[in-house]
Design an enzyme around this catalytic site. Structure first.
Site, PDB file in Angstrom:
ATOM      1  N   ASP A  30      25.005  45.123  -0.995  1.00 11.08           N
ATOM      2  CA  ASP A  30      24.697  46.528  -0.732  1.00 11.08           C
ATOM      3  C   ASP A  30      25.431  47.390  -1.759  1.00 11.08           C
ATOM      4  O   ASP A  30      26.595  47.119  -2.070  1.00 11.08           O
ATOM      5  CB  ASP A  30      25.136  46.898   0.690  1.00 11.08           C
ATOM      6  CG  ASP A  30      24.579  48.217   1.145  1.00 11.08           C
ATOM      7  OD1 ASP A  30      24.966  49.264   0.567  1.00 11.08           O
ATOM      8  OD2 ASP A  30      23.759  48.233   2.077  1.00 11.08           O
ATOM      9  N   ILE A  31      24.767  48.413  -2.271  1.00  9.36           N
ATOM     10  CA  ILE A  31      25.412  49.269  -3.281  1.00  9.36           C
ATOM     11  C   ILE A  31      26.402  50.249  -2.656  1.00  9.36           C
ATOM     12  O   ILE A  31      27.173  50.879  -3.378  1.00  9.36           O
ATOM     13  CB  ILE A  31      24.382  50.013  -4.154  1.00  9.36           C
ATOM     14  CG1 ILE A  31      23.526  50.944  -3.309  1.00  9.36           C
ATOM     15  CG2 ILE A  31      23.532  49.040  -4.955  1.00  9.36           C
ATOM     16  CD1 ILE A  31      22.684  51.911  -4.124  1.00  9.36           C
ATOM     17  N   ASN A  87      18.145  47.913  11.158  1.00  7.33           N
ATOM     18  CA  ASN A  87      17.813  49.273  11.558  1.00  7.33           C
ATOM     19  C   ASN A  87      16.293  49.393  11.503  1.00  7.33           C
ATOM     20  O   ASN A  87      15.689  49.103  10.470  1.00  7.33           O
ATOM     21  CB  ASN A  87      18.453  50.297  10.618  1.00  7.33           C
ATOM     22  CG  ASN A  87      19.972  50.231  10.670  1.00  7.33           C
ATOM     23  OD1 ASN A  87      20.549  50.041  11.720  1.00  7.33           O
ATOM     24  ND2 ASN A  87      20.604  50.381   9.528  1.00  7.33           N
ATOM     25  N   GLY A  93      18.476  54.937  11.539  1.00  6.06           N
ATOM     26  CA  GLY A  93      19.196  54.923  10.273  1.00  6.06           C
ATOM     27  C   GLY A  93      18.524  54.145   9.162  1.00  6.06           C
ATOM     28  O   GLY A  93      19.116  53.979   8.096  1.00  6.06           O
ATOM     29  N   GLN A  94      17.305  53.665   9.375  1.00  7.27           N
ATOM     30  CA  GLN A  94      16.622  52.944   8.300  1.00  7.27           C
ATOM     31  C   GLN A  94      16.230  53.933   7.210  1.00  7.27           C
ATOM     32  O   GLN A  94      15.594  54.957   7.489  1.00  7.27           O
ATOM     33  CB  GLN A  94      15.376  52.220   8.828  1.00  7.27           C
ATOM     34  CG  GLN A  94      14.707  51.353   7.778  1.00  7.27           C
ATOM     35  CD  GLN A  94      13.501  50.577   8.307  1.00  7.27           C
ATOM     36  OE1 GLN A  94      13.074  50.750   9.440  1.00  7.27           O
ATOM     37  NE2 GLN A  94      12.958  49.722   7.461  1.00  7.27           N
ATOM     38  N   HIS A 100      15.163  44.781   6.294  1.00  3.49           N
ATOM     39  CA  HIS A 100      16.355  44.162   5.719  1.00  3.49           C
ATOM     40  C   HIS A 100      17.417  44.009   6.783  1.00  3.49           C
ATOM     41  O   HIS A 100      17.593  44.861   7.648  1.00  3.49           O
ATOM     42  CB  HIS A 100      16.895  44.961   4.529  1.00  3.49           C
ATOM     43  CG  HIS A 100      17.140  46.416   4.785  1.00  3.49           C
ATOM     44  ND1 HIS A 100      16.116  47.335   4.915  1.00  3.49           N
ATOM     45  CD2 HIS A 100      18.294  47.107   4.930  1.00  3.49           C
ATOM     46  CE1 HIS A 100      16.632  48.532   5.119  1.00  3.49           C
ATOM     47  NE2 HIS A 100      17.957  48.422   5.146  1.00  3.49           N
ATOM     48  N   HIS A 102      21.397  43.609   7.431  1.00  2.30           N
ATOM     49  CA  HIS A 102      22.725  43.820   6.872  1.00  2.30           C
ATOM     50  C   HIS A 102      23.618  42.704   7.408  1.00  2.30           C
ATOM     51  O   HIS A 102      23.702  42.514   8.628  1.00  2.30           O
ATOM     52  CB  HIS A 102      23.309  45.156   7.338  1.00  2.30           C
ATOM     53  CG  HIS A 102      22.554  46.354   6.894  1.00  2.30           C
ATOM     54  ND1 HIS A 102      22.957  47.142   5.833  1.00  2.30           N
ATOM     55  CD2 HIS A 102      21.417  46.924   7.368  1.00  2.30           C
ATOM     56  CE1 HIS A 102      22.114  48.143   5.690  1.00  2.30           C
ATOM     57  NE2 HIS A 102      21.161  48.033   6.603  1.00  2.30           N
TER      58      HIS A 102
END
Length: 114
Positions: A30-31, A87, A93-94, A100, A102
């Site tokens: 994750d960035i 999410n 919160g998507q 995906h 997390h």
């Protein structure tokens, strides 16, 4: 999808720090990590969210979940514990509408989540 960020990562049009890959899944860091280990696991095929993935496929949801565990093992958080979060929808919160998971670990993860 031509405008999907994660589809572009799958196509290698946008760089990502890939940490795990199978024929049907891809995992990358994750960035904006929220834990020492924060990896996103996606199916290579586009599905908007976890609900769409669950309804649409022949075991791809299983492959994504197996990949999350493989990432946890590889990242060294499987034994101490890790969290897998999907999410689904903007209200949850998507922000990228390509399903995906997390994979979060490497620190205490309190409940309930923030």
């Amino acid at each position: 999808m031509t405008d999907c960020l994660f589809c572009k990562i799958v196509a290698k049009e946008i760089p990502a720090e890939i940490v795990y890959e199978t024929d049907r899944t891809l995992a990358f860091r994750d960035i904006n990590p929220q834990a020492p280990t924060h990896v996103l696991v996606i199916p290579k095929a586009h599905h908007a969210n976890a609900a769409a993935l669950a309804e649409a496929d022949d075991g791809l949801a299983d492959d994504v979940l197996k990949a999350t565990h493989a990432v946890a093992v590889q990242e060294g958080v499987a034994e101490s514990g890790y969290r897998v979060v999907f999410n689904t929808g903007a209200g949850a919160g998507q922000t990228v509408f390509h399903v995906h998971a997390h994979v979060l670990g490497g620190r205490g993860l309190n409940w309930p989540p923030g």
